[in-house]
Structure formats: structure tokens, C-alpha cells
Design an enzyme around this catalytic site. Structure first.
Site, PDB file in Angstrom:
ATOM      1  N   GLU A   1       0.838  -1.195   0.000  1.00 50.64           N
ATOM      2  CA  GLU A   1       0.000   0.000   0.000  1.00 50.64           C
ATOM      3  C   GLU A   1       0.872   1.244   0.000  1.00 50.64           C
ATOM      4  O   GLU A   1       1.934   1.249   0.624  1.00 50.64           O
ATOM      5  CB  GLU A   1      -0.885   0.016   1.235  1.00 50.64           C
ATOM      6  CG  GLU A   1      -1.809  -1.173   1.292  1.00 50.64           C
ATOM      7  CD  GLU A   1      -2.849  -1.011   2.367  1.00 50.64           C
ATOM      8  OE1 GLU A   1      -3.845  -0.326   2.108  1.00 50.64           O
ATOM      9  OE2 GLU A   1      -2.636  -1.535   3.466  1.00 50.64           O
TER      10      GLU A   1
ATOM     11  N   ASP B   1      -4.398  -6.344  11.090  1.00 52.69           N
ATOM     12  CA  ASP B   1      -5.154  -5.573  10.107  1.00 52.69           C
ATOM     13  C   ASP B   1      -5.327  -6.321   8.783  1.00 52.69           C
ATOM     14  O   ASP B   1      -6.425  -6.364   8.236  1.00 52.69           O
ATOM     15  CB  ASP B   1      -4.433  -4.236   9.874  1.00 52.69           C
ATOM     16  CG  ASP B   1      -5.257  -3.276   9.034  1.00 52.69           C
ATOM     17  OD1 ASP B   1      -6.480  -3.195   9.258  1.00 52.69           O
ATOM     18  OD2 ASP B   1      -4.686  -2.614   8.145  1.00 52.69           O
TER      19      ASP B   1
ATOM     20  N   HIS C   1      -7.073 -11.060   5.415  1.00 51.67           N
ATOM     21  CA  HIS C   1      -6.950 -11.051   3.943  1.00 51.67           C
ATOM     22  C   HIS C   1      -5.818 -11.966   3.468  1.00 51.67           C
ATOM     23  O   HIS C   1      -5.979 -12.741   2.529  1.00 51.67           O
ATOM     24  CB  HIS C   1      -6.649  -9.646   3.415  1.00 51.67           C
ATOM     25  CG  HIS C   1      -7.593  -8.586   3.920  1.00 51.67           C
ATOM     26  ND1 HIS C   1      -8.901  -8.840   4.208  1.00 51.67           N
ATOM     27  CD2 HIS C   1      -7.412  -7.258   4.162  1.00 51.67           C
ATOM     28  CE1 HIS C   1      -9.478  -7.722   4.615  1.00 51.67           C
ATOM     29  NE2 HIS C   1      -8.590  -6.750   4.609  1.00 51.67           N
TER      30      HIS C   1
HETATM   31  C1  BG6 Z   1      -8.510  -3.231   5.216  1.00 51.99           C
HETATM   32  C2  BG6 Z   1      -7.447  -2.744   6.157  1.00 51.99           C
HETATM   33  O1  BG6 Z   1      -9.153  -4.369   5.734  1.00 51.99           O
HETATM   34  O2  BG6 Z   1      -7.916  -3.564   3.987  1.00 51.99           O
HETATM   35  C3  BG6 Z   1      -6.728  -1.540   5.577  1.00 51.99           C
HETATM   36  O3  BG6 Z   1      -8.046  -2.385   7.401  1.00 51.99           O
HETATM   37  C4  BG6 Z   1      -6.194  -1.877   4.212  1.00 51.99           C
HETATM   38  O4  BG6 Z   1      -5.678  -1.094   6.408  1.00 51.99           O
HETATM   39  C5  BG6 Z   1      -7.296  -2.458   3.348  1.00 51.99           C
HETATM   40  O5  BG6 Z   1      -5.731  -0.672   3.640  1.00 51.99           O
HETATM   41  C6  BG6 Z   1      -6.778  -2.957   2.028  1.00 51.99           C
HETATM   42  O6  BG6 Z   1      -7.883  -3.249   1.228  1.00 51.99           O
HETATM   43  P1  BG6 Z   1      -7.840  -2.968  -0.325  1.00 51.99           P
HETATM   44  O7  BG6 Z   1      -9.179  -3.425  -0.800  1.00 51.99           O
HETATM   45  O8  BG6 Z   1      -7.608  -1.503  -0.510  1.00 51.99           O
HETATM   46  O9  BG6 Z   1      -6.713  -3.795  -0.836  1.00 51.99           O
END
Ligand code: BG6
Length: 502
Positions: free
Chosen positions: A227, A246, A251
Site C-alpha cells: 500500500e 489488520d 486477507h
Molecule cells: C482493510 C485494512 O481491511 O484492507 C486496511 O483495514 C487496508 O488497512 C485495506 O488498507 C486494504 O484493502 P484494499 O481493498 O484496498 O486492498
């Protein structure tokens, strides 16, 4: 827009569904939930009329709820500009209940309203900070006596489901005191992403990859969730979570699981989730020393990203002085089963990295005997398969090809599939799919209770080890870099390197 065949027009005549959003005044509702509902409304995909009922502390009324939600839709909807007609349709029957989450009177008021309207189906959505979950669930226990059919009530829970194994089990217990597992929808929004679902389609709709998908042919797997943003306004929450809670505990473990699972006997909720669970149960535990040697943590220091000055993590507002919460995490995970024994899964995720990208990279092994000069390929086998989940969603496979010329020189070439080119359309947002599935009662893309427990069992060992071996300061990295230098050494120790596609 043409109506989908599986959403017949007659369904419009059925009594409406109530979507009760706890924490309706928050960011998640504004940025994700309402824009997704809007899109479903605009595409005529909502299988039945849906009324949005907000529940939160702020002194709003029905009018203000409607105005705020409309403004959120206009700002964040995928379709730009959002059409007033669809906003009206979606919000014409919206209603607001102002209450503290602890106050039983607010829940009586809510249930009285739901009763009066005789909704056929009610979905309770917890979009509040997680500290409020248990109190909301306990207050909702009145719904046990509520005159709905068994499947008439559902509850949606956002991650994090707990902070560790003990708190996750406590949350699970209170959920099960009030709801049956079939009524509980735990959202991991990654599972709603088109490209994440495509992992299973790619693996199980194509016969050519599966025979190679094992420790005979795969050297290792890398999963990157990079990110470019820092923690910003979420610093208070993030400092108590870190990357591990987080994104890693949910994920990333889900991505490993989908990459590694066996073929389910059918594409349905029980068999897909059964297969995912088996992978989670095969994660090699990381206890004590093993958690320390198989993870690398880092924290971003002050620096520059392009022309922008960036504060160091420790200078962010609401970050505890001397915090050792990681904004970067790399880990080496093993899956101890027949298919994957000996194949490391290198996982990394961080804030303020040079690019925003999520991808799964499969590095295949070398040929048994090198006939050509592979040194042109930096000493690595040429076959790398990349599943690019975002952005520029697609899949590419690198092959070694002969460079034109009188000598046998090998060069990497790519075979590419790009979603945008192949299908033209922008993929829907994860929440569109997940909300629709929840309304329709399909739990396949939601995390089951036993998965949550397994995820936390694995992660809690790592957390315990970190806690028993405290450090004064985490390795630092500059904004815009690929994490601390320790992350490079970590993978180089195994004679491998982080794959960089951009
Ligand atoms: C969220 C986290 O679950 O997923 C965030 O709390 C993170 O910190 C985000 O930025 C990432 O999701 P995506 O869909 O932007 O990849």
C-alpha cells in the site's frame, strides 16, 4: 439496463428487507456500503426492495440520514455522476434510530419499528468500531424471540473478529448465543473481490495448471499486499492492530488458503469452506523462536514520497510513544500437507511502499538439467506465474525464450491476460457482491466460525512470541521503499529474492 434473468420482476412484489446498519454515521457506511447498495439498485440487482435503517449515536433524524447517505453516494459511487432517481429509490424509506449502543431503550425502539413494518427479512450490519460488537449483539438477543422465520434474520460482522484467539472465541460465543451459524456473515472484503474469486476459477476451471500446482513443480509462492498510504486518520485503531491483525490475520491468510486449497467437491458454501479450513489447520505453527526467525517487522520512518513530506510512524497523532506496532510485515509460512510440504509461502505487506499492488506470485522450479545459460535470468528458473489482484487486474506467465541471434541466449518473455482488455468492464466493488450474497443467503464468500478460530490460533502464537520477546525499536524503512533492509536479508538467506513486477 437489462434485468438479470435470476432476479425476476415478480420479486419486486415481495415485502421489503430491512438493512439495519449500526454505526451508520461512520466511514465504512459512507465509503463502501451505500455506494455498493446504490450500484446494485442502479443495475437493478437487488432481488427485493430494501429499506436502510440507521442506528448510531449522533443526533440525526430521518431527513439528515437521507441527506448524509445521498452525499456519500454522490462522492463514492462507482457510477459518476450517481443518478438521483436511483438514490431516491434506495433511500425513500430510510429511517434513523438515535441511540447509544449500550442502551436497551434504543433496541426496543428499533424492534418496535421493525415490527410495525412487518419486514420479511432483517439484516443487522455491524459497521461500528469492534469494541461495540459484543454489547450490540447482547442487546440484540431480544431478536431470539422476534417473530421471524429462522432465516429471516442475519447479522453481518466486519473484521477484526477479535484481537487474538481468546477475544475471538469470546465474540464467537456471544454471536452463537443469539444467532445460528447460518445467520452469521463475517465479512472479509478480499473474498468479495472479483480477482480473488478468480483464483479458484483459474485453478479449477483450467486443467493445465493443477497438475503442476504442488511441491514437485513449485519452488515457492509470494504474496504481496503493498500500500502507498500511511496510517493517517486510522492511526489510533492501527496502533492497536499492526499489519498482523489488520491484513495478515484475515486477507492474507485467506489468499494463502485459496492458493493452496484442494478442489472442493462442489462450488458451494460448505465444501469451499471445508477445504479452506483444512489448509488453515495445516499451517505450521510459529511458536517461540520460530515466530521470531520466520517474521520481519518494520516501521516507516520520516521521509518523502515523491514531493510529499511524510511523518514517521512514531510522529503520527494517536500513535503511542515508543510504539512497536509494525507497519510492515514479512513472514515465511509453511503448509504441512502432502501437496505443499517444503514449499515456503513468503508473505509481505506494508504501508507507504512504492506502489499499491496485491499479487500472488508462483515461482516454478528449475528444469532438471540446465542446457542453456540461465544466468541471463539472474540465475532463476524462468517460469513465474503472477496473479495480479489489483490494480491492472490480470494474470501473466513468464517463459524463457531464445533471443534472436547466433548464440543461445535466453530472455524472459510474458504471456499476459488483462481483465480490462478481455472483458472491457470495470470489476464490481467487493461490497456489491458480498451485500448481494448476504441478501440472497449465500455464505460461500464469508468466513466461517471454525476458520476464524484457526486463523487466530495461528496468529496468536506469533503475537505471543513477539510479546514475550519485546524489542525497543523496530527496524525502520523509508517511505517509498520496499520495507526495511532486514526484509531483503530475510529472503536472501534462502537464496531467493522478492519478486518485483513494477
Ligand atoms: C482493510 C485494512 O481491511 O484492507 C486496511 O483495514 C487496508 O488497512 C485495506 O488498507 C486494504 O484493502 P484494499 O481493498 O484496498 O486492498
Amino acid at each position: 439496463m437489462k434485468k438479470e434473468e435470476n432476479h425476476p420482476v415478480e420479486s419486486r412484489n415481495i415485502p421489503p428487507t430491512a438493512l439495519v446498519i449500526f454505526g451508520v454515521t461512520g466511514d465504512l457506511t459512507k465509503r463502501k456500503l451505500l455506494p455498493a447498495l446504490y450500484q446494485l439498485q442502479a443495475e437493478n440487482r437487488l432481488p427485493e426492495p430494501l429499506h436502510v435503517i440507521g442506528f448510531a449515536r449522533r443526533p440525526w433524524d430521518d431527513r439528515q440520514l437521507k441527506d448524509e447517505l445521498s452525499a456519500g453516494i454522490r462522492e463514492f459511487a462507482r457510477e459518476k455522476p450517481a443518478k438521483q432517481e436511483f438514490i431516491e429509490q434506495l433511500l425513500e424509506n430510510s429511517h434513523y434510530v438515535q441511540s447509544d449502543f449500550q442502551n436497551p431503550a434504543g433496541y426496543s425502539q428499533l424492534l418496535h419499528y421493525l415490527d410495525e413494518k412487518s419486514y420479511r427479512k432483517v439484516i443487522f450490519y455491524l459497521a461500528t468500531p469492534p469494541d461495540e460488537y459484543i454489547s450490540i449483539i447482547q442487546n440484540l438477543s431480544v431478536c431470539r424471540d422476534y417473530a421471524y422465520q429462522k432465516d429471516g434474520i442475519r447479522i453481518v460482522v466486519e473484521k477484526p473478529y477479535g484481537r487474538d484467539l481468546a477475544t475471538a472465541e469470546e465474540l464467537e460465543k456471544s454471536l452463537h448465543n443469539c444467532f445460528s451459524e447460518e445467520q452469521i456473515y463475517r465479512i472479509d472484503h478480499y473474498l468479495g473481490k472479483e480477482t480473488v474469486q478468480n483464483i479458484l476459477v483459474f485453478r479449477f476451471a483450467n486443467g493445465i495448471f493443477e497438475p503442476l500446482w504442488n511441491n514437485h513443480y513449485i519452488d515457492h509462492v509470494q504474496i504481496t499486499v503493498a500500500e502507498t498510504v500511511g496510517v493517517g486518520s486510522r492511526a489510533g485503531y492501527f496502533d492497536k492492530s499492526g499489519v498482523i491483525r489488520d491484513v495478515f490475520a484475515n486477507h492474507m491468510l485467506q489468499l494463502i488458503t485459496l492458493t493452496a486449497m484442494e478442489a472442493p467437491y462442489a462450488f458451494n458454501e460448505s465444501s469451499v469452506r471445508d477445504e479452506k479450513l483444512k489448509v488453515m489447520r495445516s499451517f505450521r505453527p510459529m511458536r517461540g523462536e520460530s515466530a521470531l526467525v520466520n517474521t520481519v517487522r518494520g516501521q516507516y520512518a520520516a521521509g518523502k514520497m515523491g514531493n510529499q513530506e511524510i511523518k514517521g510512524y512514531l510522529q503520527e497523532e494517536r500513535v503511542a510513544a515508543g510504539s512497536t506496532t509494525e507497519t510492515y510485515l514479512a513472514a515465511k509460512v509453511f503448509i504441512d500437507n502432502w501437496r505443499w510440504a517444503g514449499v515456503p509461502f513468503y508473505i509481505r505487506s506494508g504501508k507507504l511502499l512504492p506502489v499499491r499492488e496485491t499479487e500472488i506470485t508462483i515461482q516454478f522450479k528449475q528444469v532438471p538439467l540446465s542446457l542453456f545459460n540461465w544466468r541471463n535470468m539472474a540465475g532463476e528458473a524462468p517460469n513465474v506465474l503472477v496473479l495480479r489482484l489489483q490494480p491492472d487486474e490480470g494474470i501473466n506467465l513468464t517463459l524463457g525464450a531464445k533471443k534472436p541471434g547466433p548464440i543461445n541466449q535466453i530472455a524472459p518473455v510474458k504471456m499476459e491476460f488483462c481483465y480490462q482488455d478481455a472483458f472491457g468492464a470495470e470489476p464490481p466493488e467487493a461490497y456489491e457482491r458480498l451485500l448481494l450474497d448476504c441478501i440472497q443467503g449465500d455464505q460461500t464468500l464469508f468466513t466461517r466460525t471454525d476458520e476464524v478460530v484457526e486463523q487466530w490460533r495461528f496468529v496468536s502464537d506469533i503475537l505471543n512470541s513477539w510479546e514475550s520477546n519485546p524489542v525497543d525499536k523496530l527496524p525502520q524503512y523509508l517511505p517509498g521503499s520496499w520495507g526495511p533492509p532486514e526484509a531483503e536479508t530475510f529472503i536472501q538467506r534462502d537464496n531467493r529474492r522478492w519478486f518485483k513486477s513494477s
